[in-house]
Design a protein around this motif. Structure first.
Motif, short mmCIF file in Angstrom:
data_model
loop_
_atom_site.label_atom_id
_atom_site.label_comp_id
_atom_site.label_asym_id
_atom_site.label_seq_id
_atom_site.Cartn_x
_atom_site.Cartn_y
_atom_site.Cartn_z
N GLU A 204 0.80 -1.22 0.00
CA GLU A 204 0.00 0.00 0.00
C GLU A 204 0.83 1.27 0.00
N GLY A 205 2.09 1.18 0.43
CA GLY A 205 2.93 2.38 0.47
C GLY A 205 2.36 3.40 1.43
N GLU A 206 2.43 4.67 1.04
CA GLU A 206 1.96 5.73 1.93
C GLU A 206 0.45 5.69 2.12
N GLU A 207 -0.26 5.13 1.15
CA GLU A 207 -1.73 5.15 1.24
C GLU A 207 -2.23 4.33 2.41
N GLY A 208 -1.44 3.38 2.87
CA GLY A 208 -1.87 2.57 4.00
C GLY A 208 -1.65 3.25 5.34
N PHE A 209 -1.02 4.41 5.34
CA PHE A 209 -0.68 5.05 6.60
C PHE A 209 -1.20 6.47 6.67
N VAL A 210 -2.35 6.70 6.07
CA VAL A 210 -2.96 8.03 6.20
C VAL A 210 -3.84 8.02 7.44
N ASP A 211 -3.91 9.19 8.08
CA ASP A 211 -4.79 9.30 9.24
C ASP A 211 -6.17 9.73 8.77
N ASN A 212 -7.00 10.11 9.71
CA ASN A 212 -8.39 10.40 9.37
C ASN A 212 -8.53 11.64 8.50
N GLU A 213 -7.54 12.54 8.56
CA GLU A 213 -7.63 13.73 7.73
C GLU A 213 -7.12 13.47 6.32
N GLY A 214 -6.68 12.26 6.04
CA GLY A 214 -6.20 11.96 4.71
C GLY A 214 -4.74 12.33 4.48
N GLU A 215 -4.03 12.67 5.56
CA GLU A 215 -2.61 13.00 5.42
C GLU A 215 -1.77 11.84 5.95
N VAL A 216 -0.59 11.72 5.39
CA VAL A 216 0.28 10.63 5.82
C VAL A 216 0.76 10.90 7.24
N ASN A 217 0.80 9.85 8.04
CA ASN A 217 1.23 10.00 9.42
C ASN A 217 2.65 10.57 9.49
N LYS A 218 2.88 11.35 10.56
CA LYS A 218 4.19 11.98 10.68
C LYS A 218 5.28 10.95 10.98
N ASP A 219 4.91 9.90 11.67
CA ASP A 219 5.93 8.91 12.03
C ASP A 219 6.00 7.76 11.04
N TYR A 220 5.50 8.03 9.83
CA TYR A 220 5.60 7.00 8.79
C TYR A 220 7.04 6.95 8.29
N VAL A 221 7.65 5.79 8.38
CA VAL A 221 9.07 5.70 8.04
C VAL A 221 9.28 5.05 6.68
N GLY A 222 8.25 4.52 6.08
CA GLY A 222 8.42 3.90 4.78
C GLY A 222 8.98 2.50 4.90
N ASN A 223 9.56 2.07 3.83
CA ASN A 223 10.07 0.71 3.75
C ASN A 223 11.16 0.47 4.80
N PRO A 224 10.97 -0.47 5.70
CA PRO A 224 11.99 -0.70 6.72
C PRO A 224 13.28 -1.30 6.15
N TYR A 225 13.21 -1.83 4.94
CA TYR A 225 14.40 -2.43 4.33
C TYR A 225 15.02 -1.50 3.28
N ARG A 226 14.68 -0.20 3.41
CA ARG A 226 15.16 0.76 2.43
C ARG A 226 16.68 0.79 2.37
N ILE A 227 17.32 0.70 3.55
CA ILE A 227 18.78 0.79 3.60
C ILE A 227 19.40 -0.38 2.84
N LEU A 228 18.78 -1.55 2.98
CA LEU A 228 19.33 -2.71 2.30
C LEU A 228 19.14 -2.60 0.80
N GLU A 229 18.01 -1.98 0.40
CA GLU A 229 17.72 -1.98 -1.03
C GLU A 229 18.43 -0.88 -1.78
N THR A 230 18.87 0.18 -1.10
CA THR A 230 19.48 1.29 -1.81
C THR A 230 20.97 1.39 -1.55
N ARG A 231 21.55 0.41 -0.87
CA ARG A 231 22.99 0.52 -0.61
C ARG A 231 23.75 0.32 -1.92
N PRO A 232 24.97 0.87 -2.01
CA PRO A 232 25.74 0.71 -3.25
C PRO A 232 26.11 -0.74 -3.47
N GLY A 233 26.34 -1.07 -4.72
CA GLY A 233 26.73 -2.42 -5.05
C GLY A 233 28.12 -2.73 -4.51
#
Lengths: 119, 145
Positions: free
Chosen positions: B90-119
């Protein structure tokens, strides 16, 4: 390694989500406990009836919270009815934790509105 | 979503305020009647709350309760695999609050560091280049003396 530790190794827990869920439930229970105090004060309940009112209403809150917030996504996920393990670690914390959380707020507004109405 | 819960809560609040005022008026009326009826020796009935005020109070409490529960934030799965799967789907759409805004403490993909590290760095090539550079007397570049 105990079985609980092994369980956590196999299925790790997100601490932020646990905190978020607990805080959501705690906020709701604190708010509604004050509300029930207002109701009990207006009704003029005394002694055990007031606490009985509080216990029933608090359980009703938890039930409503389960129906509206937990059940819509936990039932399709294959959990049984009244199973809150998708969002809360222990069912006791979910079902009975609110009784002590809001008791002080309940008594506060109960006595206040009892005094206001019956003065 | 949020306006539904707020409307319900405000409506329940109005009902509750009305019930509270009615109960207070009833109580004042009862005490007044008790004070004036000492002469006429009527039976001092207990000031029981009229049943309509009681019903209104209970209904108002339940209505506010419904509004507050509808206004709570959405829960998050506590199991890591369920949570990460929800973020992936769902990405950010799964973490919207009742006002339709993304939560402030939404951190995104927890494996982002692993997926974007240099080769992987070709360390052997770098060593070969360094050896070549040393063999050439270290001329050129920052290491030149």
């Amino acid at each position: 390694m105990t079985s609980i530790e092994r369980e956590f190794q196999i299925a790790p827990i997100v601490q932020e989500s646990v905190v978020h869920n607990s805080r959501t439930l705690f906020n709701l229970q604190s708010l509604t406990a004050s509300l029930f105090g207002v109701g009990a004060g207006i009704l003029g309940l005394e002694s055990y009836y007031g606490f009985l009112f509080y216990i029933i209403c608090s359980l009703l809150t938890t039930l409503l919270f389960y129906v509206l917030r937990v059940a819509p996504s936990s039932l399709p996920a294959g959990k049984g009815a009244f199973d809150t393990s998708q969002y809360f670690r222990s069912p006791y914390e979910f079902w009975t934790g609110g009784l002590l959380n809001g008791l002080a707020g309940f008594i506060l507004t109960w006595t206040l509105f009892f005094g206001l109405v019956r003065a | 979503m949020t306006w539904i819960s707020k409307t319900i809560t405000v409506f329940g609040g109005l009902l509750l305020a009305h019930a509270c005022y009615s109960a207070q008026e009833h109580s004042a009326l009862q005490s007044l009647r008790a004070a004036t009826s000492t002469l006429t020796s009527s039976s001092p009935t207990a000031a029981a709350l009229p049943v309509d005020i009681a019903i209104e109070t209970v209904v108002a409490t339940l209505v506010i309760l419904l509004g507050l529960v509808l206004g709570t934030r959405l829960l998050r799965p506590i199991q890591w695999r369920v949570w990460a799967g929800k973020i992936e789907r769902e990405g950010e759409e799964g973490f919207v609050d009742n006002e339709g805004e993304v939560n402030k403490d939404y951190v995104g993909n927890p494996y982002r560091i692993l997926e974007t590290r240099p080769g992987f760095v070709d360390i052997r090539k770098q060593r070969r280049e360094f050896a070549q550079w040393v063999k050439n007397g270290g001329s050129g570049g920052a290491g030149a003396q």
